[in-house]
Design a protein around this motif. Structure first.
Motif, PDB file in Angstrom:
ATOM      1  N   SER A 153       0.776  -1.047  -0.026  1.00  0.00           N
ATOM      2  CA  SER A 153      -0.005   0.069   0.002  1.00  0.00           C
ATOM      3  C   SER A 153       0.809   1.250   0.074  1.00  0.00           C
ATOM      4  CB  SER A 153      -0.919  -0.101   1.153  1.00  0.00           C
ATOM      5  OG  SER A 153      -0.225   0.282   2.445  1.00  0.00           O
ATOM      6  N   LYS A 154       0.165   2.159  -0.330  1.00  0.00           N
ATOM      7  CA  LYS A 154       0.808   3.579  -0.306  1.00  0.00           C
ATOM      8  C   LYS A 154       1.468   3.902   0.934  1.00  0.00           C
ATOM      9  CE  LYS A 154      -0.610   7.002  -2.701  1.00  0.00           C
ATOM     10  NZ  LYS A 154      -1.429   8.199  -2.968  1.00  0.00           N
ATOM     11  N   GLY A 155       0.730   3.754   2.089  1.00  0.00           N
ATOM     12  CA  GLY A 155       0.929   3.917   3.345  1.00  0.00           C
ATOM     13  C   GLY A 155       2.127   3.204   3.864  1.00  0.00           C
ATOM     14  N   THR A 156       2.381   1.833   3.549  1.00  0.00           N
ATOM     15  CA  THR A 156       3.411   1.038   3.933  1.00  0.00           C
ATOM     16  C   THR A 156       4.666   1.385   3.094  1.00  0.00           C
ATOM     17  OG1 THR A 156       1.704  -0.820   4.228  1.00  0.00           O
ATOM     18  CG2 THR A 156       4.226  -1.466   3.987  1.00  0.00           C
ATOM     19  N   VAL A 157       4.554   1.730   1.891  1.00  0.00           N
ATOM     20  CA  VAL A 157       5.814   2.293   1.163  1.00  0.00           C
ATOM     21  C   VAL A 157       6.342   3.424   1.896  1.00  0.00           C
ATOM     22  CG1 VAL A 157       6.606   3.040  -1.246  1.00  0.00           C
ATOM     23  CG2 VAL A 157       5.439   1.114  -0.820  1.00  0.00           C
ATOM     24  N   ARG A 158       5.399   4.487   2.093  1.00  0.00           N
ATOM     25  CA  ARG A 158       5.987   5.852   2.700  1.00  0.00           C
ATOM     26  C   ARG A 158       6.721   5.551   3.886  1.00  0.00           C
ATOM     27  NH1 ARG A 158       1.238  10.185   1.324  1.00  0.00           N
ATOM     28  NH2 ARG A 158       1.729  10.204  -0.954  1.00  0.00           N
ATOM     29  N   GLU A 159       6.072   4.826   4.875  1.00  0.00           N
ATOM     30  CA  GLU A 159       6.350   4.298   6.045  1.00  0.00           C
ATOM     31  C   GLU A 159       7.993   3.648   6.293  1.00  0.00           C
ATOM     32  OE1 GLU A 159       5.456   1.884  10.305  1.00  0.00           O
ATOM     33  OE2 GLU A 159       3.646   2.156   8.814  1.00  0.00           O
ATOM     34  N   ALA A 160       7.869   2.757   4.896  1.00  0.00           N
ATOM     35  CA  ALA A 160       9.265   1.821   4.667  1.00  0.00           C
ATOM     36  C   ALA A 160      10.410   2.853   4.573  1.00  0.00           C
ATOM     37  CB  ALA A 160       9.041   1.038   3.965  1.00  0.00           C
ATOM     38  N   LEU A 161       9.997   3.841   3.344  1.00  0.00           N
ATOM     39  CA  LEU A 161      10.984   4.962   2.953  1.00  0.00           C
ATOM     40  C   LEU A 161      11.355   5.919   4.014  1.00  0.00           C
ATOM     41  CD1 LEU A 161       9.539   5.990  -0.281  1.00  0.00           C
ATOM     42  CD2 LEU A 161      11.387   4.553  -0.005  1.00  0.00           C
ATOM     43  N   LYS A 162      10.370   6.236   4.926  1.00  0.00           N
ATOM     44  CA  LYS A 162      10.654   7.090   6.398  1.00  0.00           C
ATOM     45  C   LYS A 162      11.738   6.348   7.124  1.00  0.00           C
ATOM     46  CE  LYS A 162      10.473  10.901   8.785  1.00  0.00           C
ATOM     47  NZ  LYS A 162      10.940  12.104   8.360  1.00  0.00           N
ATOM     48  N   SER A 163      11.490   4.876   7.272  1.00  0.00           N
ATOM     49  CA  SER A 163      12.255   4.139   8.177  1.00  0.00           C
ATOM     50  C   SER A 163      13.635   4.253   7.728  1.00  0.00           C
ATOM     51  CB  SER A 163      11.952   2.718   8.312  1.00  0.00           C
ATOM     52  OG  SER A 163      12.576   1.873   9.143  1.00  0.00           O
ATOM     53  N   LEU A 164      13.633   3.882   6.214  1.00  0.00           N
ATOM     54  CA  LEU A 164      15.170   3.902   5.650  1.00  0.00           C
ATOM     55  C   LEU A 164      15.837   5.362   5.841  1.00  0.00           C
ATOM     56  CD1 LEU A 164      14.513   1.734   2.610  1.00  0.00           C
ATOM     57  CD2 LEU A 164      15.735   1.208   4.598  1.00  0.00           C
ATOM     58  N   GLU A 165      15.078   6.264   5.676  1.00  0.00           N
ATOM     59  CA  GLU A 165      15.786   7.651   5.753  1.00  0.00           C
ATOM     60  C   GLU A 165      16.142   8.062   7.106  1.00  0.00           C
ATOM     61  OE1 GLU A 165      14.819  12.269   4.471  1.00  0.00           O
ATOM     62  OE2 GLU A 165      13.110  10.908   4.835  1.00  0.00           O
ATOM     63  N   THR A 166      15.453   7.561   8.147  1.00  0.00           N
ATOM     64  CA  THR A 166      16.066   7.667   9.605  1.00  0.00           C
ATOM     65  C   THR A 166      17.273   6.697   9.994  1.00  0.00           C
ATOM     66  OG1 THR A 166      13.600   7.933  10.391  1.00  0.00           O
ATOM     67  CG2 THR A 166      15.202   7.205  11.896  1.00  0.00           C
TER      68      THR A 166
END
Length: 261
Positions: free
Chosen positions: A58-71
């Motif tokens: 889902s869009k939300g899951t991908v965004r959360e994953a990208l945010k995690s990788l950025e962190t």
């Protein structure tokens, strides 16, 4: 189906079986995807919709994953024209900060740290023997010049203590074995930030500077002679003496705490 697709599908299946969060699975699959395609820092990741389709998320899951990788410091994002998500290289200092958080509530003791330093620092010293350039020796010598004289005041003395550890940090950065260098650098980082060590370093103690110079001058001679075995022996003696010295200081500091209480 390509080999890359097979690997990505298999890794995703294995992770799902472990009951991990969907976001964590997508994080790991994106990392695998980056490695499989030999991407390097600065390379752009596909747009969000392409990642949604690639990982069937889902869009939300991908965004959360990208945010995690950025962190985690593995990607960076940029908005506006030409923006998006880009592969980033995690800075060594940042990696140590993140790892140090693991020990925030269970700080290792001086003994814990030196148990590893006794084993690893001699190998670190041996690993750089015969590999150092004149520029490398210059970096080490410039570090030593910060504490090759008695401190003028308490502030300078404290800075000298940190510089003594910086000498070992420079050696770690010069190691041809990046894993060995990182671990040794991390141990030195722990010493700089360990509460009991801060109390030790803040206490007037010129012997600590003289102790460090005694071994480091000998070590530099061995390194200039490309004598790995001598470098290993000198560093081992240095670590054993440093451990005994730091533990004696630790006992004295703790006795002081008890008297105050």
């Amino acid at each position: 189906m390509s080999d890359d697709t097979n690997r990505s599908s298999l890794s995703g299946t294995l992770r799902q079986r472990k009951g991990r969060k969907r976001t964590d699975e997508i994080c790991d699959r994106i990392k695998d995807w980056i490695v499989d395609r030999d991407m390097t820092p600065g390379d752009r990741l596909p747009q969000e919709q392409a990642l949604i389709e690639e990982f069937e998320a889902s869009k939300g899951t991908v965004r959360e994953a990208l945010k995690s990788l950025e962190t985690q410091g593995l990607i960076r994002t940029r908005t506006g024209p030409g923006g998006g998500a880009f592969v980033a290289e995690l800075d060594g200092g940042r990696a140590m900060e993140l790892l140090a958080n693991f020990f925030f509530f269970k700080q290792p003791t001086i003994s814990d740290i030196y148990q590893l330093r006794r084993q690893l620092e001699p190998e670190l010293a041996a690993s750089v023997a015969g590999r150092l350039s004149e520029e490398d020796f210059k970096r080490l010598e410039e570090t030593m010049r910060l504490y090759d004289h008695p401190a003028a005041n308490r502030g300078e003395e404290y800075e000298q203590r940190l510089a003594e550890l910086d000498f070992h940090t420079v050696l770690a950065e010069l190691s041809p074995n990046p894993l060995l260098g990182f671990i040794c650098g991390f141990l030195q980082n722990l010493l700089q930030n360990l509460t009991i060590c801060k109390h030790i370093y803040e206490s007037p103690n010129p012997e600590l500077r003289e102790h460090a110079l005694h071994y480091q001058v000998r070590l530099m001679q061995a390194l200039r002679g490309a004598n790995a075995e001598a470098a290993r022996t000198i560093m081992y003696e240095h670590m054993c003496a440093a451990q005994a010295y730091m533990e004696a200081c630790e006992a004295e500091v703790r006795r002081g705490f008890l008297r105050i209480e």
